[in-house]
Scaffold this motif. Structure first.
Motif, PDB file in Angstrom:
ATOM      1  N   UNK A 205      54.029 -59.068   8.494  1.00 28.08           N
ATOM      2  CA  UNK A 205      55.473 -59.286   8.408  1.00 28.08           C
ATOM      3  C   UNK A 205      56.113 -58.669   7.163  1.00 28.08           C
ATOM      4  N   UNK A 207      55.200 -55.248   6.417  1.00 29.42           N
ATOM      5  CA  UNK A 207      55.018 -53.800   6.531  1.00 29.42           C
ATOM      6  C   UNK A 207      56.305 -53.157   7.022  1.00 29.42           C
ATOM      7  N   UNK A 208      56.701 -52.092   6.384  1.00 29.91           N
ATOM      8  CA  UNK A 208      57.928 -51.443   6.809  1.00 29.91           C
ATOM      9  C   UNK A 208      57.923 -49.940   6.574  1.00 29.91           C
ATOM     10  N   UNK A 211      56.156 -47.287   9.054  1.00 31.16           N
ATOM     11  CA  UNK A 211      56.941 -47.217  10.273  1.00 31.16           C
ATOM     12  C   UNK A 211      58.206 -46.368  10.056  1.00 31.16           C
TER      13      UNK A 211
ATOM     14  N   UNK B 369      62.065 -57.581   1.297  1.00 33.83           N
ATOM     15  CA  UNK B 369      61.028 -56.817   2.006  1.00 33.83           C
ATOM     16  C   UNK B 369      60.735 -57.467   3.355  1.00 33.83           C
ATOM     17  N   UNK B 370      60.639 -58.807   3.351  1.00 32.65           N
ATOM     18  CA  UNK B 370      60.356 -59.514   4.615  1.00 32.65           C
ATOM     19  C   UNK B 370      61.505 -59.340   5.593  1.00 32.65           C
ATOM     20  N   UNK B 372      63.712 -56.883   5.751  1.00 28.49           N
ATOM     21  CA  UNK B 372      63.731 -55.525   6.291  1.00 28.49           C
ATOM     22  C   UNK B 372      62.636 -55.325   7.324  1.00 28.49           C
ATOM     23  N   UNK B 373      61.452 -55.888   7.041  1.00 30.18           N
ATOM     24  CA  UNK B 373      60.360 -55.768   8.003  1.00 30.18           C
ATOM     25  C   UNK B 373      60.718 -56.488   9.296  1.00 30.18           C
ATOM     26  N   UNK B 375      63.742 -56.996  10.435  1.00 33.42           N
ATOM     27  CA  UNK B 375      64.758 -56.196  11.125  1.00 33.42           C
ATOM     28  C   UNK B 375      64.112 -55.054  11.905  1.00 33.42           C
ATOM     29  N   UNK B 376      63.078 -54.460  11.288  1.00 28.99           N
ATOM     30  CA  UNK B 376      62.471 -53.270  11.884  1.00 28.99           C
ATOM     31  C   UNK B 376      61.570 -53.601  13.066  1.00 28.99           C
ATOM     32  N   UNK B 377      61.176 -54.876  13.197  1.00 32.52           N
ATOM     33  CA  UNK B 377      60.243 -55.241  14.271  1.00 32.52           C
ATOM     34  C   UNK B 377      60.853 -55.084  15.657  1.00 32.52           C
TER      35      UNK B 377
END
Lengths: 433, 377
Positions: A205, A207-208, A211, B369-370, B372-373, B375-377
């Motif tokens: 949760x 990781x960004x 991607x 960071x969480x 944004x992650x 959002x990107x999921x």
């Protein structure tokens, strides 16, 4: 080999025999040496002529970029703020499972007092907060408390001031970031982190970035391809039409190019949104049901549409200037020898336009990969690029180290792709006109 | 570059000055020895900067004759201040920032510490500045000017007879189908989600300090994820509402005020669980003496009781001083009473959310960071 040496040897030779086969200038020096001298002077002159530009680029472009990239590994702040603690920590084994000894805490008190005096302790707190939540507050509260600490034992006093000093985790982090250089930013930039068990991927949760890198690459490729698909026929038409008409069309191509980027992007918002022009027309015609209007914006589609439009001139212009130089007699010759229209185009015309495609594609791709205003405005959450995160870390979170690491990776990726492109297509095959 | 330079001649705007005549001594007329004769202010642009210009920059220029440039770069102020600081050439004198930025700037040593006893004006009744601002002074560097809030606006014509009355209605897609606009950041959204998970207001940050609490908040947000348009600029939500793109959305209360009152849009305001935030001034660290003196002289005047009350004539943000509240008057052009439009008005402030700056200063990097992650999921 220095030329004066050659000269003296040749002079000796010349003194010995006049008919040695060496061509000489009027004053008797060998022509070869004279030529080399003239060339050297010529080179020096052109170097002097470009030197202002060179100096300008070095100082205003290369050095700042180098400085910025250097931040991605630089980590002297821990050592500069807590020098004695860093020394003391050399004796400490993070794997021991025990807190550092009293001497380390005494060193902490000593260093922090100096840091508080210079008001730099909170800066270290912000730096370490990028690695672990809570450091910012830890240094802020401890900074206030340390002023009141007069004598030891310090360990209890620190834990009293903030219980985090009694946590092993706090010291492990401090210990792992004490070195003047760190790979921490680069690890973060690829969704990894340094743990007690070595380098590991971050939890799912968090990781960004990987991607986003992938998305930036494939969307930039998609945009480049769309630009080529739409730009090629336009450039072809421009090159075929008589000058009067093509000039008019050229203005139509350039007009949006001269309009502000923000205006063009905002215009796409008006066109693409749910209650926007395109959806309204489709509903009015009856193609789309009012309840299920198309989602054209705030997603990847929105970014691809808007950026294709914005970058289209960068594809059309190089294509056009290359196509302009392709003589129509080749196609005519092909046709006269029995080729049909398609074969004449595909076998004769198209290969000659490849250098223009190469130039346009590189231009569009490299511009696209670094775009961030348009994706931020029309990309929603699924259509943003890595550059949006870089911008965020530069201007909002002030985590310039991570921004530099992300930028460095992006730079390397572009250079790598450029290299691959050179291997496949050949950089000689790129022409701007 | 947006850069407005207003070189106002002292004489030209004396007329303006008379309108703000007050009983209290005028601090702009206090002598300023060894002060620089030029000053660069930085703010957010738009209606907000205009309100500052009218309420205290123009009167200050009229009284002192100082040459003022009024830059509009607050949005990138933290990054620019750091760059200026590293280059050793700080060109700004007084900078308008939100409280969370002020904390970051102060922590980074980029903003100067100020002493409320000497650098700020007392209230007319003699209350010290420290008490008058109270806990709104979130740290030693920050002088708050206004209290604004992030709150919810909705389309009156799209909700029928059942307008939303509480914050949890943003999660109710059955009663309020359609998109909702939320700010693209974890702040406020995570708190509202936690609150709507049934957590009492006082325990929100306690819950969010645990991994399970954060996960629960994201799970709550996930229930409306497909229905959210994420905004980054304050002007976006009023525009989305005006276009009928969203049925409701969060934005700053002043933006909604101008959409509703000044532009007469079919938009309603819901104040429940509005999230209070602060905006104010900082002085960059490391200014040379004469510029520092000028900056402090200006700030003492610009943040006194009357000036902060004056600002509310132009924009619906509440003054940060307790003593300014009773002096808030009517809108300068529309002539309506401004008090009922203030986020701090008792009728609006029934159920407010007090955003915890220090908690966010610690947890922002991680939660961002969480977020944004997620959002990107």
């Amino acid at each position: 080999m220095s030329s004066s040496e050659t000269l003296s040897v040749e002079e000796q030779l010349a003194a010995g025999q006049s008919d040695d086969g060496i061509v000489r200038a009027a004053d008797g020096t060998p022509l070869k040496a004279r030529l080399a001298k003239a060339l050297r002077r010529e080179k020096l002159r052109s170097f002097l002529m470009i030197s202002p530009l060179l100096l300008f680029i070095v100082f205003s472009f290369l050095l700042p970029i180098g400085d910025m990239l250097f931040r991605s590994v630089e980590n002297q702040i821990v050592q500069n703020t807590l020098p004695t603690v860093v020394e003391e920590l050399e004796r400490w084994d993070p794997a021991s499972g025990e807190l550092p000894d009293e001497e380390t805490f005494a060193a902490l008190a000593k260093d922090l007092k100096v840091a508080v005096e210079e008001r730099i302790h909170t800066r270290l707190g912000s730096r370490l907060n990028y690695e672990e939540s809570g450091f910012s507050g830890l240094f802020r509260t401890t900074g206030r408390a340390v002023k009141k600490m007069e004598s030891g034992p310090y360990k209890a006093q620190f834990i009293e001031a903030d219980k985090d000093w009694g946590e092993l985790r706090t010291w492990v982090i401090l210990d792992s970031f004490k070195a003047p250089y760190t790979s921490g930013y680069f690890l973060s930039a690829v969704d990894a982190e340094n743990t007690a068990e070595g380098v590991q991927m971050k939890p799912e949760n968090e990781r960004i970035y990987l991607q986003l890198f992938m998305r930036t690459l494939w969307m930039s490729l998609a945009i480049t391809f769309m630009c080529l698909l739409l730009g090629y026929p336009v450039a072809y038409l421009l090159a075929q039409l008589p000058a009067r008409t093509s000039n008019l069309l050229m203005i139509l191509v350039l007009l949006p190019f001269w309009t502000s980027l923000l205006v063009r992007t905002s215009a796409w918002k008006v066109l693409l949104q749910g209650q926007g022009v395109i959806n309204d027309i489709l509903v009015w015609i009856g193609i789309v049901d009012d309840a299920s209007r198309l989602v054209l914006i705030n997603n990847q589609l929105g970014t691809i549409i808007a950026m294709t439009h914005i970058l289209l001139p960068f594809m059309i212009l190089p294509l056009y200037s290359v196509m302009k130089t392709i003589s129509p007699s080749y196609v005519r010759a092909a046709k006269s020898m029995g080729a049909n229209d398609w074969t004449a185009f595909w076998k004769v015309y198209f290969p000659q336009s490849v250098p223009g495609i190469g130039a346009g594609a590189i231009l569009v791709f490299i511009l696209a990969i670094g775009y961030y205003i348009t994706p931020a405005l029309v990309g929603g959450t699924s259509g943003i690029f890595i550059s949006n995160r870089i911008a965020f870390h530069i201007s909002t979170s002030l985590n310039w180290g991570l921004a530099a690491a992300l930028g460095a990776i992006l730079l390397v990726l572009v250079l790598l792709l450029f290299y691959i492109y050179d291997k496949i297509v050949g950089i000689d095959n790129v022409k701007l006109g | 570059m947006k850069h407005k330079s207003l070189l106002l001649a002292a004489a030209a705007s004396t007329a303006l000055f008379s309108s703000t005549a007050i009983a209290q001594e005028n601090l702009a007329e206090a002598p300023c020895e060894g002060c620089a004769e030029e000053m660069t202010l930085v703010s957010w642009g738009g209606a907000y900067q205009q309100s500052q210009l009218k309420a205290y920059v123009e009167p200050y220029v009229a009284a002192t004759g100082v040459k003022v440039s009024f830059d509009e770069s607050s949005a990138e102020a933290t990054a620019k201040l750091r760059a200026m600081n590293e280059a050793g050439n700080v060109t700004w004198d007084v900078v308008d920032v939100v409280a969370s930025d002020a904390i970051r700037l102060c922590d980074e040593g980029l903003a100067a510490e100020l002493d409320p006893a000497t650098d700020l004006a007392e209230a007319p009744d003699g209350t010290s500045a420290e008490d008058d601002f109270g806990n709104l002074r979130v740290n030693e560097c920050f002088i708050p000017q206004i209290v604004y809030s992030t709150t919810i606006g909705y389309r009156t014509d799209m909700v029928g007879d059942n307008p939303p009355t509480e914050i949890c209605d943003i999660f109710d897609t059955e009663a309020y189908p359609g998109k909702r606009a939320l700010q693209k950041r974890p702040i406020d959204n995570l708190e509202w989600a936690t609150y709507c998970n049934g957590t009492p207001k006082e325990e929100i940050y306690e819950v969010l300090s645990t991994d399970e609490g954060v996960q629960a908040a994201f799970d709550k947000l996930s229930t409306i994820k497909d229905d959210v348009v994420w905004w980054t600029a304050g002007a976006e939500t009023p525009q989305l509402l005006a276009d009928g793109e969203v049925v409701m959305g969060s934005t700053f209360n002043g933006r909604l005020f101008s959409a509703i009152v000044e532009q007469d849009q079919p938009i309603g305001m819901m104040w429940d669980m509005q999230s209070f935030d602060l905006d104010g001034w900082i002085i960059p660290a490391g200014l040379e003496e004469s510029r520092m003196k000028r900056a402090k002289h200006f700030l003492k005047f610009a943040t006194d009781t009357q000036r902060l009350a004056d600002q509310a004539k132009y924009i619906s943000y509440g003054p940060a001083r307790k003593s300014s509240a009773p002096l808030v008057g009517k809108h300068e052009e529309l002539g309506i009473d401004m008090a009922p439009h203030m986020p701090t008005d008792p009728a609006n402030a029934g159920n407010v959310h007090n955003y915890d700056y220090t908690w966010w200063a610690d947890n922002r990097d991680d939660l961002d960071a969480k977020f944004q992650a997620w959002l990107a999921q």
